[in-house]
Scaffold this motif. Structure first.
Motif, short mmCIF file in Angstrom:
data_model
loop_
_atom_site.label_atom_id
_atom_site.label_comp_id
_atom_site.label_asym_id
_atom_site.label_seq_id
_atom_site.Cartn_x
_atom_site.Cartn_y
_atom_site.Cartn_z
N ALA A 286 0.86 -1.19 0.00
CA ALA A 286 0.00 0.00 0.00
C ALA A 286 0.90 1.24 0.00
N HIS A 287 1.58 1.47 -1.11
CA HIS A 287 2.60 2.51 -1.15
C HIS A 287 2.01 3.93 -1.14
N ILE A 288 0.82 4.12 -1.65
CA ILE A 288 0.19 5.45 -1.57
C ILE A 288 -0.11 5.80 -0.12
N GLU A 289 -0.67 4.82 0.63
CA GLU A 289 -0.93 5.06 2.05
C GLU A 289 0.38 5.33 2.79
N ALA A 290 1.43 4.60 2.41
CA ALA A 290 2.73 4.80 3.04
C ALA A 290 3.23 6.23 2.80
N SER A 291 3.08 6.73 1.58
CA SER A 291 3.55 8.09 1.29
C SER A 291 2.77 9.11 2.11
N LYS A 292 1.46 8.91 2.26
CA LYS A 292 0.64 9.83 3.06
C LYS A 292 1.09 9.83 4.52
N LEU A 293 1.39 8.66 5.03
CA LEU A 293 1.79 8.56 6.44
C LEU A 293 3.16 9.17 6.68
N PHE A 294 4.11 8.97 5.77
CA PHE A 294 5.42 9.62 5.92
C PHE A 294 5.28 11.14 5.84
N LEU A 295 4.40 11.63 4.96
CA LEU A 295 4.17 13.07 4.87
C LEU A 295 3.54 13.58 6.17
N THR A 296 2.64 12.80 6.77
CA THR A 296 2.04 13.17 8.06
C THR A 296 3.14 13.31 9.11
N ALA A 297 4.08 12.37 9.12
CA ALA A 297 5.18 12.44 10.09
C ALA A 297 5.98 13.72 9.89
N ILE A 298 6.21 14.10 8.65
CA ILE A 298 6.95 15.33 8.34
C ILE A 298 6.17 16.55 8.83
N GLU A 299 4.89 16.59 8.51
CA GLU A 299 4.06 17.75 8.85
C GLU A 299 3.90 17.94 10.35
N TYR A 300 3.89 16.85 11.12
CA TYR A 300 3.68 16.95 12.57
C TYR A 300 4.98 17.05 13.35
N SER A 301 6.11 16.98 12.66
CA SER A 301 7.40 17.11 13.33
C SER A 301 7.71 18.59 13.57
N ASP A 302 8.50 18.85 14.62
CA ASP A 302 8.89 20.24 14.87
C ASP A 302 10.12 20.63 14.06
N GLY A 303 10.75 19.66 13.40
CA GLY A 303 11.89 19.97 12.52
C GLY A 303 13.21 20.14 13.23
N ASN A 304 13.25 19.95 14.55
CA ASN A 304 14.50 20.19 15.29
C ASN A 304 15.47 19.00 15.25
N ASP A 305 14.94 17.82 15.02
CA ASP A 305 15.78 16.63 15.00
C ASP A 305 16.18 16.33 13.56
N ALA A 306 17.37 16.76 13.17
CA ALA A 306 17.81 16.62 11.78
C ALA A 306 17.90 15.17 11.35
N GLU A 307 18.37 14.29 12.24
CA GLU A 307 18.50 12.88 11.89
C GLU A 307 17.14 12.26 11.61
N GLN A 308 16.16 12.63 12.42
CA GLN A 308 14.81 12.12 12.22
C GLN A 308 14.22 12.67 10.92
N MET A 309 14.41 13.96 10.67
CA MET A 309 13.82 14.59 9.49
C MET A 309 14.40 14.00 8.20
N VAL A 310 15.69 13.75 8.18
CA VAL A 310 16.30 13.24 6.95
C VAL A 310 15.76 11.84 6.64
N GLU A 311 15.51 11.04 7.68
CA GLU A 311 14.93 9.71 7.46
C GLU A 311 13.51 9.83 6.90
N PHE A 312 12.73 10.79 7.44
CA PHE A 312 11.38 11.00 6.93
C PHE A 312 11.41 11.48 5.49
N TYR A 313 12.30 12.43 5.19
CA TYR A 313 12.41 12.95 3.82
C TYR A 313 12.74 11.83 2.83
N GLU A 314 13.73 11.02 3.19
CA GLU A 314 14.16 9.95 2.28
C GLU A 314 13.06 8.91 2.08
#
Length: 864
Positions: free
Chosen positions: A356-384
């Motif tokens: 279910a790759h479309i659902e996966a893309s939506k969920l990763f985008l949700t993780a990005i949108e709800y992150s505060d952006g301060n954890d660079a290591e976490q953000m780069v994993e979400f971006y990739e």
């Protein structure tokens, strides 16, 4: 039947007729649509009640979650069949096979109902589509309900419905009750019928609820009717309704005890009123409109509080049961950002593993949108992760943007290996977007920064990516060189994924090389086996594409078709839209080359209707559609050709540019108008000298000689063009006839004598090449030929498959079961000619056997 349903006898009769037909052996799909409250569920309930003694009935329902549970209704149905929940939740293909075989092995007629598919997740929709497309093989009536007013233009369900075979399903759209029926119902309850009809619009749910005794008088609209009932309840009852309103999927009975313990009497009152009921072991509102109305009436703060309450009560339970998407749903509504960021990636990986790759893309985008952006290591994993899922699901623009964000972070942290991998992925993304120059740039940068690093997966994949780029541009020696480096490193690292990827590239290149054809074929099929065995979704999809493309290149259509269908199904089940679209183009190209331009055009136009279509697919689709339109004489042909040319020249890639230039030369031949500039011509010739693709190069040389009278020396000229050059016209015709390419066959025939020219003209007429026919007639007149065929006979035009009179004679004999030699004797023709007529009949009717040809002719009304 029952009298409880008003004005539904027609729909019940339709279901009854289809059920009886299915019971005789061939399955069918019913698409039952209508707005909320129109009576879809009530109709299904009555029908199932009536059929409960005649068949096995299984029922699944889709939930209205932010991110629906992958394959939820499929699990429900299989569990009902098997009586247990011991299911493999990681393999959607296995689930589909299991469902299919369970039904296939049923001794009785099967009735399967899935309700509310407008809420279905992508994986469920894909399985529904796969199942519906094969429904004719089962003794099963498959009923799907959905709200048609909630299916907007971009809703994924539209794509599913648009791709079902027309004869596999029937649409039933429930209509509102008539004014007369509503007035009669209202008058029986003491209400003014006209007012009830104007407020309800004839919606049965609205009418029923308005006429119920929950509130006095007739409310202004259904929302007021529901809220007036709600406001009359005791505080505890309202609290219970409010809690239930924020649980769209309903709550399991065993979990509901945690809520009921504090609202025991109030919940008993709710059940007594039948506003809240137990259905399929879940506590839910009797009507979804009640739930939505009450949820919508809550203040934002109240809604947050209630969602947090559900999250606090069931977080551990949801996590233990693996229902991570439910955690994400309630965390989002509760503004619990940290919880969303923690669990959304987990749910995304679960969805991806199930295809279910479309659902996966939506969920990763949700993780990005709800992150505060301060954890660079976490953000780069979400971006990739988000970029990769976007790449798989045809969202390449977003993939490029977020892969670029990830690269920037990796470079700032001086993480060389990861940065190299980002560059490699950007190279792939830019190629998919149709920009070869950017793809080469990032591919070279990836190798440059990793070259001095020790062996690693990133380094090996950078080599393999360059091998892939060289394979795609037919630079065989360089492809094999880079690919072998990747394979050696894969062996050193003991990494099957690298080996699979590199073998795909090298195998594809070698297969197209005469001296290494068998070795290349074996490598490519081994790459596919490795990918399937290890669930490397992307690599398996690419292997299917390359195998189908090479079969197409060799004109081995019968081998190409099944591998493409297998690949398309594989991609559909896993939301691999980017790869699926390329395979659909290859399928269209086969239709085009074998003379079925109608089917080819339908697929190509559908691909081009997608505004975000990948450049790598778009250029091919535009070019082939332009060629069809040029040959037919359509006025808008140049619109497609101009865009294709603009995009192709940007790629600087041999295959795309030469294909466009061949189309340009055809247009020049038909119109006498020069469009190719000297610079463009020289670019094409330079590419041909550099790239060893004798298929395209030979075709280009043929048209260049025909149109511009220029000779181009091609080493290893493709056989039919070599035969034509040597004056062996009959051999060239025979080659194209054997391959099943009518246009090329007619083109070769036209180089023969007067009779050959007339035969060629007839073939051009049959496949719809009107502009080519006029060009040929002009040449024939100029050559002094007087008796030129005027066109298809009326008898040919009036039958749906455009069979000639002689082909109709043969078809009537086929209906009698007469063999080929007897047909030849009966019609005083040679056995070879009889075989030729039968081949034409099979081709025009799009079937693969004599018996199927007769059946299709009867269906079309050609035979009685």
């Amino acid at each position: 039947m029952t009298n409880d349903l008003i004005e539904r006898a027609e729909f019940l009769n339709s279901l009854e007729m289809k059920f009886n037909s299915v019971a005789e052996g061939e399955g069918h799909c019913i698409l039952l649509s209508g707005e909320a409250g129109i009576g879809k569920t009530s109709l299904i309930k009555v029908f199932c009640q009536d059929k409960k003694n005649d068949c096995k009935i299984y029922h699944g329902t889709c939930d209205a979650l932010f991110t629906p549970r992958p394959l939820a209704p499929i699990y429900d149905i299989i569990m009902q069949m098997r009586g247990d929940n011991n299911l493999d939740a990681t393999n959607s293909s296995a689930l589909f096979s299991q469902l299919f075989h369970e039904i296939e092995n049923q001794h009785r007629t099967t009735l399967i109902v899935i309700e509310d598919i407008h809420w279905a997740d992508e994986a469920t929709l894909d399985l529904i589509k796969s199942f519906a497309r094969r429904i004719h093989r089962l003794r099963c009536l498959f009923i799907l309900t959905y709200r048609d007013n909630e299916i907007l233009d971009n809703h994924p369900l539209r794509n599913v419905l648009g791709q079902l075979p027309p004869d596999s399903f029937t649409r039933l759209q429930l209509s509102p009750l008539s004014k007369e029926a509503v007035e009669k119902m209202a008058e029986e309850r003491g209400y003014k019928g006209e007012d009830v009809f104007s407020i309800s619009g004839g919606n049965p749910f609205y009418v029923t609820e308005i006429l119920a005794s929950y509130s006095p008088g007739v409310p202004d609209n259904i929302k007021d009717a529901i809220l007036s009932v709600y406001l009359q309840q005791e505080k505890g009852t309202k609290t219970a309704w409010e809690i239930c309103s924020v649980i769209p999927e309903g709550l399991e009975i065993n979990r509901f005890a945690k809520i009921k313990s504090s609202l025991d009497a109030e919940m008993d009152h709710c059940f007594a009123l039948r506003i809240i009921i137990v259905k399929n072991d879940r506590v839910i509102f009797k009507h979804e409109l009640y739930r939505r109305t009450i949820e919508g009436s809550l203040s934002p703060f109240k809604r947050i509080t209630l969602n947090k309450k559900i999250l606090d009560l069931f977080l551990d339970s949801f996590e233990q049961e693996g229902e991570i998407e439910r955690i994400v749903h309630y965390a989002k509504n509760a503004n619990e950002n940290k919880v969303v960021v923690k669990y959304a990636p987990i749910a995304a990986r679960q969805a991806a593993s199930m295809g279910a790759h479309i659902e996966a893309s939506k969920l990763f985008l949700t993780a990005i949108e709800y992150s505060d952006g301060n954890d660079a290591e976490q953000m780069v994993e979400f971006y990739e992760s988000y970029a990769y899922e976007c790449y798989l699901t045809n969202q390449v623009k977003d993939a490029i943007i977020y892969q670029g964000k990830a690269l920037k972070i990796r470079q700032q942290k001086n993480e060389i290996e990861q940065a190299g991998n980002n560059l490699r992925l950007l190279s792939r993304l830019w190629w998919f977007d149709g920009n070869r120059q950017e793809a080469e740039k990032y591919g070279k940068q990836a190798i440059e920064i990793l070259e001095s690093q020790p062996p690693s997966k990133a380094k090996a994949m950078a080599y393999s990516n360059m091998s892939q780029l060289k394979m795609l541009s037919d630079e065989t020696a360089e492809c094999v060189g880079w690919g072998n480096k990747a394979i050696e490193m894969a062996k050193e690292l003991k990494d099957n994924e690298i080996r699979c990827h590199a073998m795909n590239n090298v195998g594809s290149a070698l297969w197209k090389t005469n001296s290494s054809r068998e070795k290349g074929r074996e490598m490519l099929f081994e790459s596919l086996d490795i990918a399937l065995e290890n669930s490397f979704h992307e690599h398996a999809a690419r292997a299917y594409s390359n195998i189908g493309t090479i079969y197409l290149l060799f004109k081995e259509y019968e081998l190409a078709r099944p591998i493409l269908e297998e690949g398309i199904n594989y991609c559909e089940e896993r939301n691999l839209d980017a790869s699926k679209n390329y395979k659909l183009y290859v399928k269209a190209k086969i239709f085009f080359e074998t003379g079925d331009w109608g089917q080819a055009s339908l697929i190509l136009e559908n691909l081009l209707s997608n505004p975000s279509q990948l450049g790598s697919v778009k250029i091919f689709a535009l070019t082939v559609l332009a060629i069809i339109k040029i040959r037919k004489g359509d006025e808008d042909a140049l619109v497609y050709l101009d865009e294709a040319k603009l995009l192709a020249l940007k790629t600087k890639e041999h295959t795309r540019i030469i294909l466009v230039m061949i189309a340009e030369l055809e247009h020049e031949w038909l119109t006498g108008k020069k469009r190719i500039t000297e610079e463009e011509l020289q670019l094409s010739i330079d590419l041909i000298k550099k790239i060893d693709n004798n298929f395209l190069n030979s075709e280009f040389a043929f048209w260049l000689k025909k149109v511009r009278k220029k000779d181009l020396d091609i080493s290893g000229l493709y056989e039919p063009y070599k035969l034509l050059k040597e004056g062996k016209i009959k051999s060239a015709v025979g080659f194209w006839e054997t391959k099943g390419c009518p246009f090329e066959m007619a083109l070769a025939l036209f180089a023969g004598n007067e009779d050959d020219m007339k035969k060629a003209l007839l073939i051009f007429q049959q496949i719809g090449a009107d502009a080519v026919c006029e060009r040929m007639k002009m040449e024939m007149r100029a050559g002094g030929i007087k008796k030129i065929p005027r066109g298809l006979r009326e008898s040919t035009k009036t039958n749906p498959a455009q069979l000639t009179n002689r082909e109709l004679d043969v078809l009537h004999l086929l209906q009698k079961g007469i063999q080929n030699k007897e047909i030849a004797g009966a019609l005083f023709i040679s056995p070879k000619t009889a075989d030729h007529h039968i081949s034409n009949i099979l081709f025009k009717l799009d079937v693969n056997s004599r018996s199927k040809a007769v059946a299709e002719a009867i269906r079309l009304g050609i035979l009685k």
